[in-house]
Design an enzyme around this catalytic site. Structure first.
Site, PDB file in Angstrom:
ATOM      1  N   TYR A 144      -9.975 -17.015  -1.059  1.00 22.08           N
ATOM      2  CA  TYR A 144      -8.756 -16.597  -0.624  1.00 22.08           C
ATOM      3  C   TYR A 144      -8.883 -16.951   1.115  1.00 22.08           C
ATOM      4  O   TYR A 144      -9.688 -16.554   1.696  1.00 22.08           O
ATOM      5  CB  TYR A 144      -8.595 -15.239  -0.726  1.00 22.08           C
ATOM      6  N   ASP A 239     -14.618 -20.528   6.445  1.00 27.62           N
ATOM      7  CA  ASP A 239     -13.677 -19.338   6.689  1.00 27.62           C
ATOM      8  C   ASP A 239     -14.712 -18.260   6.646  1.00 27.62           C
ATOM      9  O   ASP A 239     -14.745 -17.648   5.613  1.00 27.62           O
ATOM     10  CB  ASP A 239     -12.735 -19.154   5.558  1.00 27.62           C
ATOM     11  N   LYS A 267     -10.667 -10.390  11.849  1.00 28.19           N
ATOM     12  CA  LYS A 267     -11.090  -9.159  11.245  1.00 28.19           C
ATOM     13  C   LYS A 267     -11.960  -8.274  12.383  1.00 28.19           C
ATOM     14  O   LYS A 267     -11.424  -8.019  13.425  1.00 28.19           O
ATOM     15  CB  LYS A 267     -11.714  -9.029  10.104  1.00 28.19           C
TER      16      LYS A 267
HETATM   17  N1  HOZ Z   1      -6.121  -9.900   2.547  1.00 27.87           N
HETATM   18  C1  HOZ Z   1      -6.680  -8.507   2.460  1.00 27.87           C
HETATM   19  C2  HOZ Z   1      -7.744  -8.497   1.161  1.00 27.87           C
HETATM   20  N2  HOZ Z   1      -8.816  -9.602   1.162  1.00 27.87           N
HETATM   21  C3  HOZ Z   1      -5.805  -7.351   2.218  1.00 27.87           C
HETATM   22  C4  HOZ Z   1      -5.286  -7.043   3.444  1.00 27.87           C
HETATM   23  C5  HOZ Z   1      -4.444  -5.847   3.435  1.00 27.87           C
HETATM   24  O1  HOZ Z   1      -3.781  -5.315   2.437  1.00 27.87           O
HETATM   25  O2  HOZ Z   1      -4.475  -4.984   4.498  1.00 27.87           O
END
Ligand code: HOZ
Length: 428
Positions: A144, A239, A267
């Site tokens: 992802y 990534d 992050k």
């Molecule tokens: N894309 C995030 C998990 N891989 C989720 C982010 C969120 O819901 O805060």
């Protein structure tokens, strides 16, 4: 556990927001029940509006590697906020964070700050396309890379959790430029590249796949990607939004000894504020406007508060003892969870890379999207809910990684392992 106030807020929120949330996985749809509404968080703990406290392994989906409300970060932010919250002009802070990141990631010779991981990957791909003058990209099933159009093809995270890895709304003409392959499949990769290399701008991947849990690269996989992309003039993009500063200080690239052409981060480098960054080889990054013709911009890019939180976080991470401590905590948790599952007689597979981890409810080795899906998600949901009842906050999806922080104590881990043992036993 009483959740009256959270439940009432959720009722209100669903009237106002799709699914009552601002990011899908948060809604607990995959595990049942309604999400907790959070009041505050400190160290390894998070507290909901009903006053319940939980040992937190979500950590804002990764960023809070020092735990919540880390004093040095909070104090620096208090100080910074007095000076204004955004200028839309360069600041010394951007240089400081850029240098701190580049020290840990020598493959990044030039960097651009953005506001999220999605922005970072989307922009890096545009740059790779501009640089190579090619349109196609290769991504791996279950990886992802945020929610940009061309990347929501066989995607992990919430897209997989809710059964829409290929999102409606993505034009077919666009998605057809995204070629997908099974992660860890060296043969399939080699054969696709041999056929299509002249049209392929880049290969993008999570070097450890955190968006289908925690899937490690098989020996030789990353090495093959590096060798073949170099040969075909294809840009290799790591990534590391999730793995950056998590698999090790220098991310997965330092841990596995692979130098990608470009890297995406997010992050941890924002210390809990909205941040992303992409960077890489000088000649590629020189394509970015205003140095080059590839356009990408952002009103809040390099935001002084986000830079401040990032700088303070990386200062702590650059100390050697930080990762020694994290490794000790992670080993404690790994041994404890594996042992708890075994003692309770549950068939599980546990994987971890640095400070990210996942337990799957399967007896198959998990090496890609297909094998990750062999996990019994019903069992996971029960596990999740029971752990929450016992005061342990895990991600509400089988297909997300868990994280630890420097704030997690030996006592936290012991309590978690005890809760896991009781929960595993109840699942038999
Ligand atoms: N894309 C995030 C998990 N891989 C989720 C982010 C969120 O819901 O805060």
């Amino acid at each position: 556990m009483k959740t009256k106030k959270s439940d009432a807020l959720y009722k209100k929120a669903v009237e106002l927001m799709p699914g009552g949330v601002n990011s899908p996985v948060r809604a607990f749809k995959a595990v049942g029940g309604s999400p907790l509404f959070i009041k505050n968080a400190n160290g390894s703990k998070i507290y909901d509006v009903d006053g319940n406290g939980y040992i937190d392994y979500v950590l804002s989906w990764g960023p809070m590697i020092l735990g919540h409300s880390y004093p040095a970060v909070v104090n620096a932010l208090k100080n910074a906020i007095e000076k204004g919250t955004s200028y839309g002009a360069p600041t010394p802070l951007e240089i400081e964070l850029a240098q701190a990141v580049m020290k840990a990631y020598p493959s990044i010779e030039k960097i651009r700050m953005v506001n999220s991981g999605t922005e970072a990957t989307m922009s890096a791909i545009r740059v790779a396309r501009g640089f190579t003058k090619r349109d196609k990209i290769i991504k791996f099933e279950g990886c992802y890379h945020g929610h940009a159009d061309g990347l929501l093809v066989k995607a992990g995270s919430g897209a997989l959790t809710f059964g829409v890895p290929d999102s409606p709304g993505v034009p077919k003409a666009y998605a057809k430029n995204t070629l997908t392959l099974p992660f860890n499949d060296i043969k399939a990769f080699k054969s696709l590249v041999a056929k299509e290399w002249k049209d392929i701008a880049c290969v993008i991947l999570e070097p450890v796949v955190g968006n289908i849990g925690c899937v490690l690269p098989k020996p030789g996989f990353l090495e093959t990607l590096r060798k073949e992309t170099k040969r075909g003039g294809i840009v290799l993009i790591f990534d590391e939004v999730m793995t950056g500063f998590r698999v090790s200080y220098g991310g997965a690239q330092a841990y596995y000894g692979i130098r990608p052409d470009m890297t995406c981060l997010g992050k941890v480098i924002g210390g809990g504020l909205p941040v992303g960054a992409y960077g890489g080889r000088k000649e590629i990054m020189s394509m970015v406007s205003p140095e080059g013709p590839v356009y990408q911009a952002g009103t809040l890019s390099g935001n002084p508060l986000a830079m401040t939180a990032g700088i303070e976080t990386l200062k702590v991470l650059s100390r050697k003892d930080t990762y020694i401590r994290l490794e000790k905590t992670m080993q404690h948790l790994e041994e404890g969870l594996k042992d708890a599952a075994k003692r309770a007689g549950n068939k599980t597979k546990f994987y971890r890379a640095g400070t990210m981890f996942c337990t799957y409810f399967t007896d198959k080795d998990v090496v890609d999207y297909k094998t990750a899906k062999t996990s019994d998600t019903e069992k996971f949901s029960k596990f999740f809910r029971e752990m929450l009842n016992r005061g342990i906050n895990l991600a509400p999806s089988q297909f997300e990684a868990g994280f630890i922080s420097t704030a997690h104590s030996g006592k936290d881990i012991d309590l978690t392992v005890k809760a896991a043992y009781e929960t595993f036993k109840g699942l038999i």
